[in-house]
Design a protein around this motif. Structure first.
Motif, PDB file in Angstrom:
ATOM      1  N   GLU A 198     -48.162  16.583  -9.285  1.00  0.00           N
ATOM      2  CA  GLU A 198     -47.561  15.265  -9.083  1.00  0.00           C
ATOM      3  C   GLU A 198     -46.302  15.325  -8.219  1.00  0.00           C
ATOM      4  OE1 GLU A 198     -48.182  12.104 -10.307  1.00  0.00           O
ATOM      5  OE2 GLU A 198     -46.270  11.337  -9.553  1.00  0.00           O
ATOM      6  N   GLU A 199     -45.466  16.353  -8.483  1.00  0.00           N
ATOM      7  CA  GLU A 199     -44.153  16.326  -7.821  1.00  0.00           C
ATOM      8  C   GLU A 199     -44.211  16.616  -6.323  1.00  0.00           C
ATOM      9  OE1 GLU A 199     -41.449  19.060  -9.489  1.00  0.00           O
ATOM     10  OE2 GLU A 199     -42.867  20.696  -9.634  1.00  0.00           O
ATOM     11  N   SER A 235     -52.392  18.722 -12.439  1.00  0.00           N
ATOM     12  CA  SER A 235     -51.484  19.839 -12.669  1.00  0.00           C
ATOM     13  C   SER A 235     -52.199  21.153 -12.424  1.00  0.00           C
ATOM     14  CB  SER A 235     -50.927  19.767 -14.092  1.00  0.00           C
ATOM     15  OG  SER A 235     -51.476  20.780 -14.874  1.00  0.00           O
ATOM     16  N   ASP A 277     -54.527  22.434 -15.070  1.00  0.00           N
ATOM     17  CA  ASP A 277     -55.808  21.786 -15.360  1.00  0.00           C
ATOM     18  C   ASP A 277     -56.843  21.977 -14.259  1.00  0.00           C
ATOM     19  OD1 ASP A 277     -54.800  20.792 -17.668  1.00  0.00           O
ATOM     20  OD2 ASP A 277     -54.235  18.854 -16.833  1.00  0.00           O
ATOM     21  N   ASP A 326     -39.414  25.906 -23.678  1.00  0.00           N
ATOM     22  CA  ASP A 326     -39.116  24.579 -23.184  1.00  0.00           C
ATOM     23  C   ASP A 326     -37.640  24.468 -22.829  1.00  0.00           C
ATOM     24  OD1 ASP A 326     -38.907  21.956 -22.650  1.00  0.00           O
ATOM     25  OD2 ASP A 326     -39.642  21.238 -24.582  1.00  0.00           O
ATOM     26  N   ALA A 379     -35.892  21.995 -22.377  1.00  0.00           N
ATOM     27  CA  ALA A 379     -35.216  20.930 -23.120  1.00  0.00           C
ATOM     28  C   ALA A 379     -34.735  21.403 -24.491  1.00  0.00           C
ATOM     29  CB  ALA A 379     -36.141  19.733 -23.283  1.00  0.00           C
ATOM     30  N   ALA A 432     -31.222  20.845 -25.437  1.00  0.00           N
ATOM     31  CA  ALA A 432     -30.777  19.575 -25.995  1.00  0.00           C
ATOM     32  C   ALA A 432     -30.934  19.550 -27.509  1.00  0.00           C
ATOM     33  CB  ALA A 432     -31.570  18.427 -25.374  1.00  0.00           C
ATOM     34  N   SER A 433     -31.739  20.474 -28.047  1.00  0.00           N
ATOM     35  CA  SER A 433     -31.906  20.524 -29.493  1.00  0.00           C
ATOM     36  C   SER A 433     -31.463  21.870 -30.034  1.00  0.00           C
ATOM     37  CB  SER A 433     -33.342  20.197 -29.873  1.00  0.00           C
ATOM     38  OG  SER A 433     -34.239  20.912 -29.052  1.00  0.00           O
ATOM     39  N   TRP A 465     -39.072  26.256 -13.052  1.00  0.00           N
ATOM     40  CA  TRP A 465     -39.458  24.853 -13.192  1.00  0.00           C
ATOM     41  C   TRP A 465     -38.539  24.089 -14.147  1.00  0.00           C
ATOM     42  CZ3 TRP A 465     -42.363  29.106 -14.359  1.00  0.00           C
ATOM     43  CH2 TRP A 465     -42.457  29.434 -15.718  1.00  0.00           C
ATOM     44  N   THR A 515     -33.930  20.379 -15.303  1.00  0.00           N
ATOM     45  CA  THR A 515     -33.774  19.840 -16.660  1.00  0.00           C
ATOM     46  C   THR A 515     -32.573  20.477 -17.347  1.00  0.00           C
ATOM     47  OG1 THR A 515     -36.166  19.693 -16.775  1.00  0.00           O
ATOM     48  CG2 THR A 515     -34.969  19.452 -18.839  1.00  0.00           C
ATOM     49  N   HIS A 561     -36.096  13.662 -20.332  1.00  0.00           N
ATOM     50  CA  HIS A 561     -36.811  14.752 -21.005  1.00  0.00           C
ATOM     51  C   HIS A 561     -36.739  14.586 -22.520  1.00  0.00           C
ATOM     52  CE1 HIS A 561     -32.812  16.372 -21.573  1.00  0.00           C
ATOM     53  NE2 HIS A 561     -32.619  16.191 -20.283  1.00  0.00           N
ATOM     54  N   GLN A 562     -37.362  15.520 -23.243  1.00  0.00           N
ATOM     55  CA  GLN A 562     -37.307  15.455 -24.696  1.00  0.00           C
ATOM     56  C   GLN A 562     -35.924  15.869 -25.167  1.00  0.00           C
ATOM     57  OE1 GLN A 562     -40.833  17.904 -24.519  1.00  0.00           O
ATOM     58  NE2 GLN A 562     -41.450  16.995 -26.458  1.00  0.00           N
ATOM     59  N   VAL A 563     -35.421  15.207 -26.186  1.00  0.00           N
ATOM     60  CA  VAL A 563     -34.105  15.564 -26.717  1.00  0.00           C
ATOM     61  C   VAL A 563     -34.179  15.733 -28.224  1.00  0.00           C
ATOM     62  CG1 VAL A 563     -32.734  14.489 -24.901  1.00  0.00           C
ATOM     63  CG2 VAL A 563     -33.526  13.125 -26.824  1.00  0.00           C
ATOM     64  N   GLY A 564     -33.106  16.249 -28.803  1.00  0.00           N
ATOM     65  CA  GLY A 564     -33.119  16.536 -30.227  1.00  0.00           C
ATOM     66  C   GLY A 564     -32.628  15.395 -31.105  1.00  0.00           C
ATOM     67  N   SER A 602     -48.033  17.213 -18.810  1.00  0.00           N
ATOM     68  CA  SER A 602     -48.223  18.572 -18.313  1.00  0.00           C
ATOM     69  C   SER A 602     -46.859  19.210 -18.047  1.00  0.00           C
ATOM     70  CB  SER A 602     -49.067  18.565 -17.045  1.00  0.00           C
ATOM     71  OG  SER A 602     -48.350  17.934 -16.017  1.00  0.00           O
ATOM     72  N   GLN A 603     -46.872  20.523 -18.019  1.00  0.00           N
ATOM     73  CA  GLN A 603     -45.619  21.276 -17.972  1.00  0.00           C
ATOM     74  C   GLN A 603     -44.685  20.838 -16.847  1.00  0.00           C
ATOM     75  OE1 GLN A 603     -45.765  25.310 -16.707  1.00  0.00           O
ATOM     76  NE2 GLN A 603     -44.417  26.015 -18.313  1.00  0.00           N
ATOM     77  N   ASP A 604     -45.244  20.550 -15.689  1.00  0.00           N
ATOM     78  CA  ASP A 604     -44.374  20.244 -14.564  1.00  0.00           C
ATOM     79  C   ASP A 604     -43.889  18.796 -14.595  1.00  0.00           C
ATOM     80  OD1 ASP A 604     -47.059  19.681 -14.180  1.00  0.00           O
ATOM     81  OD2 ASP A 604     -46.802  19.446 -12.026  1.00  0.00           O
ATOM     82  N   GLN A 605     -44.454  17.968 -15.473  1.00  0.00           N
ATOM     83  CA  GLN A 605     -44.066  16.560 -15.441  1.00  0.00           C
ATOM     84  C   GLN A 605     -43.346  16.075 -16.682  1.00  0.00           C
ATOM     85  OE1 GLN A 605     -46.750  13.646 -13.720  1.00  0.00           O
ATOM     86  NE2 GLN A 605     -48.188  15.285 -13.442  1.00  0.00           N
ATOM     87  N   SER A 616     -40.730  16.849 -18.368  1.00  0.00           N
ATOM     88  CA  SER A 616     -39.295  16.607 -18.431  1.00  0.00           C
ATOM     89  C   SER A 616     -38.893  15.414 -17.578  1.00  0.00           C
ATOM     90  CB  SER A 616     -38.524  17.858 -18.009  1.00  0.00           C
ATOM     91  OG  SER A 616     -39.001  18.318 -16.790  1.00  0.00           O
ATOM     92  N   LYS A 617     -39.749  15.039 -16.657  1.00  0.00           N
ATOM     93  CA  LYS A 617     -39.429  13.908 -15.787  1.00  0.00           C
ATOM     94  C   LYS A 617     -39.979  12.597 -16.363  1.00  0.00           C
ATOM     95  CE  LYS A 617     -41.386  13.542 -11.891  1.00  0.00           C
ATOM     96  NZ  LYS A 617     -42.138  13.872 -10.742  1.00  0.00           N
TER      97      LYS A 617
END
Lengths: 508, 295
Positions: free
Chosen positions: A38-39, A69, A72, A240, A242, A245-246, A256, A260, B58-61, B251-254, B256-257
């Motif tokens: 996608e990106e 992706s 997939d 991950d 992210a 953030a947790s 990648w 983030t 993105h996902q947060v806690g 999917s992994q690359d998307q 967080s966006k």
């Protein structure tokens, strides 16, 4: 007269057709489907525009670009090659499956030569099966390194895994390093101690054999290191980005996740190569896989269209397009010239990745089942209570790896020699003078004469040991205690399948 | 307790005691119910709250957004989401209409008509219904592909698949029709009504709950389908339904966006179904249970 005319006309027609074929002009408009992440979808559309206006063959591509992706794409291609895209991108671990499914067309000689000379060796190996190049390298950044929170882990601690764990425990924050769910990450420990797992494929993408030393004294050191990590209450099995953030203070993941993590940590973000761990006073720097993404071209029924698509794929994976992808999305280039450019060298994430590359193993062709077999090690290690338990984890692993290769009936019934006799310094067997081969890892073949099996003669040292076994398994192995060579000399090994008697015959 | 009531409590006092004890048991059951509903609602509330989060994607806690806004919903319209949503809606509406007609006709026939193969046919469909539909997926894909109904043209293909075997789902509504007295039919027939008129003017008005139940289930199937829709659309964005399209954002690359946008999409998918259920809830329950009792 009429007849003559028709003959002439027919001749003219045939001539014009062959002339067209010989010139092999690629000029024309081609409809194709392209699958990219996608990106880079919009970027790819622009790059195809640029290709249309600049290529010297007069090719015009009318592309239908879909966001699929890289994870997939291969599964979809294999499900239905016919309905799949003409050009698609995939992560290199899917390569062997795709070659086997006939979903990739091989590169022409010229194109292959250009790809080989302009890309780094790891990615070329990843796109090669047997001696044939089947795909164009797109990136060379599929590796992992350490991101950390500078406010929790001081910069001088990041070289030691133990120090990072201690800092995380003190701050009650997590150290995220994917273990029980991914062999791709947990192999880092094995590569640290010098273990290897190398698979051999033939030209059709089929796996022929494996050279795997995870189940070895070095492997045991590796799992001891792994045990230190997974036993920590503040270890989190995740990759991950992210996680920061947790409540994570350190995450092992790839490029990648860069943007983030940067958005979460800001100035507190640190990136560096992986740390070292210590077992019995010796320090081992964690290894890693370094992998890549590839661009494949589906085999075409029309050779002219196939050639045109290959031209496009070559263009899209060239230096200019790779740099554009780096500028827009920070995709690490596989092209050597692009890798050396100042812009790439100034990206901290890629610099950390390239530093880690010194300890990394190029991710070649790996059997699809390996990932599931190897990831279990981490859970077995976590459950182990003593060294015997750790060894058991490795034994389980080795047994599953060994059973992957189903043998032909001939192989199952034939006998071979295995032991320490084929790897001792200075000793050799005609095909077995490669010292790196481990003890008790390879079978020396025997030939049958009725029920009597013999090897070729080779030099054996006094004190070395071996067994004769059937079908590369331990179900039938003789003698019960290892056969010990008493006197140095050149021998054939003889085995009588009727009496199960093993003996040495001095070579004439 | 009982003994003490018997021996010394006058009737007035006993009445109050019962009131108190019922209050206690009510409170207890409400506490349990509230607890259960909190557990049950948490995922939905999380998705709802995340869809309004604007400070990051993105996902947060944490659950409560720091900055609220409709950015995610607005951004949805710059993606292919409207197309996916339309695809889903068209598929679900068509499937609902056709499936309802087929099911009701089937039930009416099996409930009111007596013909030679009736019993064997019902048994045959019962057995056929035990065959797991997913197994037919691959062959159906090939058939649809040959008909040109996959990828970008997946909507007609999907409609076809959803309504194809719908006749076999006649059980509940046939059970309901059986409860309606046959003498009504006979009366109408004597007055000159055709079979079709009997269905339209007598049976259907009397079985509103079951009609609504049929429409609802027929709508829900395609609305939430993922496996089949993903297979048929085969990575072509224009042919995806909402569930398949949204899944791509995980999917992994998307992820967080697009994570918060994914939540917004999920909320929008839930809206029509929720409204539909709220309005028709009364009939739905009647429909499910109505067919179970044979009068």
């Amino acid at each position: 007269m009429k007849k003559l005319l028709s003959v002439l006309l027919a001749l003219a027609m045939v001539l014009s057709m062959t002339a067209g074929a010989f010139a092999a002009s690629l000029e024309g408009t081609y409809q194709l489907t392209i699958w990219v992440a996608e990106e880079i979808k919009d970027l790819t559309a622009q790059q195809i525009e640029a290709f249309n206006s600049s290529n010297e063959y007069g090719i015009t591509i009318a592309a239908n670009i879909e966001a699929v992706s890289e994870a997939d794409a291969a599964t979809s291609m294999i499900t239905d090659v016919e309905a799949g895209a003409d050009i698609f991108c995939f992560a290199q671990d899917q390569f062997a499956r795709l070659v086997q499914a006939g979903a990739l067309s091989s590169l022409g000689k010229q194109a292959a030569e250009i790809v080989r000379t302009s890309n780094d060796a790891g990615v070329v190996a990843a796109a090669t099966s047997g001696d044939t190049l089947y795909a164009y390298p797109l990136t060379s950044d599929n590796g992992y390194f350490l991101y950390y929170d500078k406010s929790v882990i001081p910069e001088d601690h990041v070289d030691s895994m133990e120090a990072i764990i201690a800092d995380c425990e003190a701050a009650q924050k997590y150290f995220a390093f994917e273990m029980g769910t991914s062999a791709w990450y947990n192999a880092a420990f094995f590569f640290a101690t010098g273990c290897v797992s190398e698979w051999v494929t033939d030209d059709d993408g089929s796996f022929i054999s494996v050279h795997d030393t995870f189940n070895s004294p070095e492997g045991l050191i590796a799992v001891k290191g792994m045990k230190k990590l997974v036993d920590s209450p503040f270890h989190l099995s995740s990759s991950d980005g992210a996680s920061f953030a947790s409540n994570a203070a350190a995450v092992v993941t790839g490029i990648w996740a860069y943007t983030t993590i940067e958005s979460i940590l800001g100035d507190n973000m640190g990136v560096t190569d992986l740390p070292s761990f210590e077992v019995d006073g010796v320090s081992y720097h964690l290894g890693s896989y370094n992998g890549c993404k590839l661009m494949g071209v589906k085999p075409q029924t029309d050779p002219v269209k196939g050639a045109a698509i290959h031209r496009l794929a070559q263009y899209l994976t060239g230096e200019a397009c790779q740099m554009e992808r780096f500028d827009a999305r920070a995709w690490g280039p596989s092209n050597l010239a692009a890798q050396g450019s100042p812009a790439v060298q100034a990206n901290p994430g890629l610099v950390a990745l390239y530093t880690q590359n010194a300890y990394s193993v190029p991710q070649g062709q790996i059997h699809g089942s390996w990932w599931d077999i190897a990831k279990v090690i981490a859970d077995d290690v976590k459950n182990a209570t003593d060294e015997a338990g750790l060894q058991q984890a490795l034994d389980n692993y080795y047994e599953k790896i060994s059973s992957l290769f189903t043998m032909s009936d001939d192989e199952k019934t034939s006998w071979g020699v295995i032991g320490t006799c084929n790897s001792v310094d200075g000793f050799f067997y005609t095909d077995y003078n490669n010292e790196s081969r481990s003890n008790w890892a390879e079978d020396i073949p025997m030939t049958a004469d009725g029920s009597v099996w013999t090897t070729e003669p080779w030099l054996m040292e006094a004190g070395c040991e071996f067994k004769v076994r059937q079908g590369k398994s331990w179900d039938n192995a003789f003698p019960a205690d290892n056969f010990k060579v008493e006197e140095t000399g050149t021998y054939r090994v003889r085995f009588d399948a009727d009496t199960c008697e093993v003996s040495l015959i001095p070579a004439e | 307790m009982i003994q003490s009531q018997k021996s010394e409590t006058p009737s007035m006092k006993r009445h109050m005691g019962m009131k108190a004890s019922s209050r206690i048991s009510n409170t207890a059951s409400y506490v349990v119910l509230v607890l259960i509903s909190v557990i049950w609602l948490i995922p939905f509330v999380c998705i709802l709250l995340q869809s309004f989060r604007c400070e990051s994607t993105h996902q947060v806690g944490y659950i409560i957004p720091q900055k609220w806004g409709l950015d995610n919903y607005r951004n949805l319209f710059n993606t292919n989401f409207p197309r996916w949503y339309t695809n889903t809606l068209i598929t679900a509406l068509f499937a609902a209409v056709f499936q309802t007609i087929i099911v009701l006709c089937m039930s009416y026939t099996l409930s009111r008509f007596r013909f030679k193969m009736r019993k064997p046919l019902m048994q045959f469909m019962l057995i056929l219904g035990m065959f797991p539909g997913m197994l037919s997926m691959i062959i159906l894909y090939q058939v649809l592909k040959d008909l040109g109904m996959t990828q970008a043209n997946s909507v007609p293909g999907l409609i076809l698949v959803y309504i194809a075997s719908s006749g076999m789902g006649y059980y509940v509504s046939k059970g309901f029709f059986d409860t309606i007295s046959k003498s009504l039919d006979e009366a109408a027939r004597i007055d000159g009504a055709t079979r079709f008129q009997v269905l339209m003017k007598i049976i259907l008005p009397l079985s509103k709950p079951i009609v609504i139940y049929t429409v609802l289930t027929a709508f829900m199937g395609p609305w939430g389908d993922f496996v089949f829709a993903r297979y048929i659309s085969f990575n072509v964005s224009a042919g995806m339904n909402a569930a398949v399209g949204l899944y791509g954002w995980l999917s992994q690359d998307q992820i967080s966006k697009n994570y918060t946008m994914f939540c917004a999409g999920g909320v929008l998918v839930a809206v029509p179904v929720t409204i539909l259920f709220m309005c028709l809830q009364r009939y739905y329950v009647e429909g499910v249970t109505g067919g179970a009792v044979k009068g």
